[in-house]
Design a protein around this motif. Structure first.
Motif, short mmCIF file in Angstrom:
data_model
loop_
_atom_site.label_atom_id
_atom_site.label_comp_id
_atom_site.label_asym_id
_atom_site.label_seq_id
_atom_site.Cartn_x
_atom_site.Cartn_y
_atom_site.Cartn_z
N ASP A 149 -10.58 -18.84 6.36
CA ASP A 149 -9.99 -18.62 7.69
C ASP A 149 -9.36 -17.24 7.84
O ASP A 149 -8.50 -17.03 8.68
N GLU A 150 -9.79 -16.29 7.01
CA GLU A 150 -9.20 -14.95 7.01
C GLU A 150 -10.25 -13.88 7.26
O GLU A 150 -11.45 -14.09 7.05
N THR A 151 -9.76 -12.71 7.69
CA THR A 151 -10.62 -11.54 7.84
C THR A 151 -10.02 -10.38 7.04
O THR A 151 -8.82 -10.34 6.77
N LEU A 152 -10.88 -9.44 6.67
CA LEU A 152 -10.45 -8.22 6.01
C LEU A 152 -10.65 -7.08 6.99
O LEU A 152 -11.78 -6.76 7.35
N ILE A 184 -5.63 -8.09 4.87
CA ILE A 184 -6.08 -9.46 5.09
C ILE A 184 -5.23 -10.10 6.18
O ILE A 184 -4.00 -10.02 6.14
N GLN A 185 -5.88 -10.74 7.16
CA GLN A 185 -5.17 -11.42 8.23
C GLN A 185 -5.85 -12.75 8.54
O GLN A 185 -7.04 -12.93 8.25
N LYS A 186 -5.10 -13.68 9.13
CA LYS A 186 -5.67 -14.94 9.59
C LYS A 186 -6.51 -14.69 10.84
O LYS A 186 -6.14 -13.87 11.70
N LYS A 187 -7.60 -15.43 10.97
CA LYS A 187 -8.45 -15.28 12.15
C LYS A 187 -7.74 -15.74 13.43
O LYS A 187 -7.91 -15.15 14.49
N LYS A 211 0.01 -9.78 -0.71
CA LYS A 211 -0.17 -9.50 -2.14
C LYS A 211 -1.65 -9.35 -2.49
O LYS A 211 -2.02 -8.50 -3.31
N ARG A 212 -2.49 -10.17 -1.87
CA ARG A 212 -3.92 -10.03 -2.12
C ARG A 212 -4.45 -8.71 -1.54
O ARG A 212 -5.36 -8.09 -2.11
N SER A 213 -3.86 -8.27 -0.42
CA SER A 213 -4.24 -6.96 0.15
C SER A 213 -3.85 -5.83 -0.80
O SER A 213 -4.58 -4.85 -0.96
N VAL A 214 -2.69 -5.97 -1.44
CA VAL A 214 -2.26 -4.97 -2.43
C VAL A 214 -3.28 -4.88 -3.55
O VAL A 214 -3.70 -3.79 -3.95
N SER A 215 -3.70 -6.02 -4.06
CA SER A 215 -4.68 -6.04 -5.16
C SER A 215 -6.02 -5.47 -4.71
O SER A 215 -6.64 -4.68 -5.45
N PHE A 216 -6.46 -5.84 -3.50
CA PHE A 216 -7.74 -5.33 -3.00
C PHE A 216 -7.73 -3.81 -2.91
O PHE A 216 -8.73 -3.15 -3.24
N ASN A 217 -6.61 -3.26 -2.47
CA ASN A 217 -6.50 -1.80 -2.28
C ASN A 217 -6.02 -1.06 -3.52
O ASN A 217 -5.88 0.16 -3.49
N LYS A 218 -5.74 -1.81 -4.59
CA LYS A 218 -5.27 -1.23 -5.86
C LYS A 218 -4.01 -0.37 -5.63
O LYS A 218 -3.91 0.77 -6.10
#
Length: 246
Positions: A9-12, A23-26, A87-94
């Protein structure tokens, strides 16, 4: 790679800024132009320590990470689901060495005082008073828009708790709350220093206001020229295009 970070249920979403995505909710609260305007309004020096209150999914910390040379940016957010996405956005963007998100209530002043003092606090708080209209107190969108979990007074107290002496707070809010903002800032010895009105176009009244305050600062208030979002033909103004890097 995206599948490792995203729920169904999320978008990048690409910020068009140094490849940073969030990352955000749709179907939940998503960032708008107010967060972008606040990040652009904030003056962040090289090596500054920044705390972002009411951080949501972290849009302001991610914009600041892309646009400034802040040494560290901490986002404080009460909703665990938002912090998980951030936090997942932090990991995705390193960006682990620059950005951190903490799932805490900004009314927990004892915790805030344990943090290293910040040079800058940014905050895009809930705009609407808790009793303004019929709302679902458990609705995540309502929490983002209404003073359900925190009031303006709570926000200013939180900023006061983490700011170093003469540190700055940058806030975006609604013009109808400007008197409340100024009075609350002064009550907690944060002096309003700069105000900038945001207007849809040259023919409409302001619908947002940007304000800078200084912790234990002297009394001197300046007004910047207003920012117009749209030209009369409906296209974005040159200033908005510049902010978005277009």
């Amino acid at each position: 790679m995206e599948k490792n970070f995203l729920r169904s249920d999320e978008t990048l979403d690409d910020l068009q800024l140094k490849g940073i995505c969030v990352i955000q909710k749709k179907d939940a609260f998503r960032f708008g132009i107010d967060a972008v305007l606040l990040a652009n309004f904030s003056k962040i020096r090289r090596g500054a320590r920044v705390v972002d209150l009411c951080s949501g999914t972290g849009i302001i910390p991610f914009i600041l990470a892309g646009k400034t040379e802040a040494s560290s940016i901490i986002g404080i957010e009460i909703q665990n689901e938002m912090v998980d996405m951030a936090k997942r956005s932090v990991s995705f963007n390193k960006l682990e060495e620059k950005i951190e998100f903490i799932n805490k209530d900004l009314k927990d002043l004892q915790f805030l005082r344990t943090l290293d003092k910040a040079d800058v606090v940014t905050v895009n708080p809930p705009y609407k008073l808790k009793d303004s209209g019929i709302i679902n107190l458990n609705d995540k969108n309502a929490i983002a828009r209404h003073e359900i979990c925190c009031t303006l007074d709570d926000v200013i107290k939180g900023a006061k708790a983490v700011l170093k002496d003469n540190g700055r707070i940058y806030m975006i809010h609604r013009p109808d709350r400007l008197a409340d903002i100024i009075c609350t800032m002064r009550e907690h010895k944060i002096e309003p220093k700069l105000i900038k009105m945001i207007q849809p176009n040259t023919e409409k009244a302001p619908n947002m206001v940007l304000i800078e305050g200084q912790n234990n600062g002297g009394t001197f208030l300046k007004w910047e020229a207003p920012l117009y979002v749209y030209n009369l033909d409906g296209s974005y103004t040159e200033e908005i295009n510049k902010i978005y890097g277009r």
